[in-house]
Write a protein that holds these residues in place. Structure first.
Motif, mmCIF file in Angstrom:
data_model
loop_
_atom_site.group_PDB
_atom_site.id
_atom_site.type_symbol
_atom_site.label_atom_id
_atom_site.label_comp_id
_atom_site.label_asym_id
_atom_site.label_seq_id
_atom_site.Cartn_x
_atom_site.Cartn_y
_atom_site.Cartn_z
ATOM 1 N N UNK A 1 10.905 -9.372 -3.351
ATOM 2 C CA UNK A 1 10.423 -7.997 -3.427
ATOM 3 C C UNK A 1 9.105 -7.931 -4.189
ATOM 4 N N UNK A 2 9.022 -8.660 -5.289
ATOM 5 C CA UNK A 2 7.803 -8.683 -6.089
ATOM 6 C C UNK A 2 6.614 -9.159 -5.255
ATOM 7 N N UNK A 3 6.814 -10.227 -4.510
ATOM 8 C CA UNK A 3 5.735 -10.783 -3.695
ATOM 9 C C UNK A 3 5.330 -9.831 -2.567
ATOM 10 N N UNK A 4 6.316 -9.195 -1.951
ATOM 11 C CA UNK A 4 6.029 -8.256 -0.866
ATOM 12 C C UNK A 4 5.261 -7.046 -1.396
ATOM 13 N N UNK A 5 5.685 -6.512 -2.527
ATOM 14 C CA UNK A 5 5.007 -5.340 -3.075
ATOM 15 C C UNK A 5 3.575 -5.668 -3.501
ATOM 16 N N UNK A 6 3.398 -6.833 -4.064
ATOM 17 C CA UNK A 6 2.049 -7.250 -4.469
ATOM 18 C C UNK A 6 1.115 -7.274 -3.267
ATOM 19 N N UNK A 7 1.583 -7.858 -2.161
ATOM 20 C CA UNK A 7 0.761 -7.926 -0.955
ATOM 21 C C UNK A 7 0.592 -6.540 -0.332
ATOM 22 N N UNK A 8 1.641 -5.721 -0.388
ATOM 23 C CA UNK A 8 1.560 -4.375 0.178
ATOM 24 C C UNK A 8 0.497 -3.543 -0.544
ATOM 25 N N UNK A 9 0.480 -3.620 -1.853
ATOM 26 C CA UNK A 9 -0.538 -2.900 -2.629
ATOM 27 C C UNK A 9 -1.930 -3.380 -2.234
ATOM 28 N N UNK A 10 -2.070 -4.687 -2.054
ATOM 29 C CA UNK A 10 -3.360 -5.252 -1.645
ATOM 30 C C UNK A 10 -3.779 -4.734 -0.271
ATOM 31 N N UNK A 11 -2.816 -4.635 0.648
ATOM 32 C CA UNK A 11 -3.115 -4.229 2.021
ATOM 33 C C UNK A 11 -3.420 -2.735 2.134
ATOM 34 N N UNK A 12 -2.890 -1.930 1.220
ATOM 35 C CA UNK A 12 -2.967 -0.476 1.367
ATOM 36 C C UNK A 12 -3.918 0.216 0.398
ATOM 37 N N UNK A 13 -4.291 -0.458 -0.661
ATOM 38 C CA UNK A 13 -5.012 0.204 -1.756
ATOM 39 C C UNK A 13 -6.255 0.947 -1.301
ATOM 40 N N UNK A 14 -7.059 0.360 -0.438
ATOM 41 C CA UNK A 14 -8.268 1.027 0.019
ATOM 42 C C UNK A 14 -8.139 1.654 1.387
ATOM 43 N N UNK A 15 -6.913 1.723 1.905
ATOM 44 C CA UNK A 15 -6.727 2.155 3.287
ATOM 45 C C UNK A 15 -5.829 3.382 3.423
ATOM 46 N N UNK A 16 -4.979 3.625 2.433
ATOM 47 C CA UNK A 16 -4.045 4.746 2.501
ATOM 48 C C UNK A 16 -4.057 5.511 1.187
ATOM 49 N N UNK A 17 -4.023 6.841 1.272
ATOM 50 C CA UNK A 17 -3.988 7.657 0.056
ATOM 51 C C UNK A 17 -2.736 7.364 -0.759
ATOM 52 N N UNK A 18 -1.620 7.192 -0.047
ATOM 53 C CA UNK A 18 -0.371 6.872 -0.737
ATOM 54 C C UNK A 18 0.504 6.001 0.144
ATOM 55 N N UNK A 19 1.429 5.329 -0.506
ATOM 56 C CA UNK A 19 2.415 4.487 0.174
ATOM 57 C C UNK A 19 3.796 5.034 -0.160
ATOM 58 N N UNK A 20 4.640 5.178 0.857
ATOM 59 C CA UNK A 20 5.954 5.769 0.613
ATOM 60 C C UNK A 20 7.059 5.009 1.337
#
Length: 354
Positions: free
Chosen positions: A96-115
């Motif tokens: 989970x830690x690894x997936x969330x780390x990559x998810x934040x990287x993938x979404x940070x400049x592309x989506x206002x929020x992640x849900x």
């Protein structure tokens, strides 16, 4: 732990099918479906352990309402029912830690929020989410547990002991009064359903409705692709309520294997056709399908916040079901822009109300 956006379809399918919390919303079929929907971009993250064995899958979608500046102010990443993890507790937390780390990287400049819209509890893992800036929000849901396979009684409301007597009566009255539950025979009937939904979302719900391409492509994938070894359509079902030749309601419901059916979009012209109960019949249509096909549950996919009065929750409660609070887990990726976009949305909703 290794994270990749490339995954074997066979490995992915087997992983989802064997997982106790597997859902259509984490499947390769729904990934393929979303690729064909306008203003939607699916993302899959696969986690592999040190032995290169698949131990986690997350499938989410980037989506927005407009292009240009509108895209910037409406972009979001939504994950339904994921991620799915396997292994012991330590491995699950690492995954989970690894997936969330990559998810934040993938979404940070592309989506206002992640849900994350949860279909099971993450209570024991919330500290991992919080480490990456996510916050848990209470959200209720009703899940109707269906009778076990082998019940050969006629498919009526009597098969659901927790359904209220008034609901049973409304189903009987609606059907005996001339309303029909049908499959869409053509794209024109689907458009009638979509037009009812469009007005509902624009003037009452005041939230964005999925693009027409969503419904069109779902419709195309609701028929089995012969020869097919599985008893269910690849994605789900659409059922419409017809009265005197007119479509007065309907439901779009994804189906996952022999497990569950989900109420994704539903509507009914209840004020105009009070004696036909189109919203009741639309809900019943999906439950009836589940009973006929020996599914385990019917999922209402959300009934609001626990501290806010919500008439829809009262409506759904009368079908019976277990009230759960799996909540949502949200990360604001750009607080300044998010607050600006939220203000704009509230102002727009006010003008629509006026």
């Amino acid at each position: 732990m290794k994270i990749s956006t490339n995954i074997s379809i066979n490995d992915w399918t087997a992983f989802i099918n064997e997982h106790r919390s597997g859902t259509i919303f984490q499947s390769p079929e729904i990934f393929d479906f979303f690729r064909k929907v306008r203003r939607v971009e699916p993302l899959v993250l696969a986690a592999y352990d040190d032995e290169e064995k698949l131990c986690g899958v997350l499938m989410g979608i980037f989506t927005c309402e407009k292009e240009g500046i509108g895209k910037l102010l409406s972009s979001r990443m939504v994950i339904y029912g994921g991620p799915l993890l396997t292994g012991d507790e330590d491995q699950k937390r690492s995954c989970l830690d690894a997936i969330l780390k990559e998810l934040v990287h993938q979404t940070k400049g592309k989506a206002l929020f992640t849900q994350f819209r949860n279909y099971f509890s993450w209570e024991e893992y919330l500290d991992v989410f919080e480490r990456y800036g996510f916050t848990f929000l209470d959200r209720l849901n009703y899940i109707v547990r269906l009778p076990e396979t082998g019940d050969r009684r006629p498919v009526t409301g009597n098969r659901l002991p927790d359904m209220s007597e008034s609901r049973r009566r409304q189903i009987r009255k609606g059907l005996s009064g001339g309303a029909e539950i049908i499959k869409p025979a053509n794209i024109e009937q689907l458009k009638e359903f979509y037009n009812i939904l469009f007005k509902l979302y624009r003037y009452k719900i005041k939230k964005p409705l999925a693009d027409w391409s969503f419904f069109e492509n779902f419709y195309k994938q609701t028929s089995p692709r012969p020869p097919s070894p599985v008893p269910h359509p690849p994605i789900g079902i659409i059922r419409l309520i017809r009265f005197e030749g007119k479509i007065i309601g309907g439901i779009l419901a994804p189906v996952f294997k022999d497990k569950c059916i989900y109420e994704w979009y539903i509507c009914g012209l209840d004020k105009e056709y009070k004696d036909q109960y189109p919203s009741v019949l639309a809900t019943w249509a999906a439950i009836e399908y589940a009973l006929n096909n020996n599914l385990n549950c019917f999922d209402f996919m959300g009934v609001g916040k626990p501290d806010v009065l919500y008439g829809v929750r009262d409506f759904k409660a009368r079908f019976g079901g277990e009230l759960v609070n799996y909540g949502r887990i949200t990360r604001i990726n750009n607080p300044l822009l998010y607050n600006f976009a939220e203000l704009g949305f509230n102002v727009l909703a006010l003008f629509k109300k006026i």
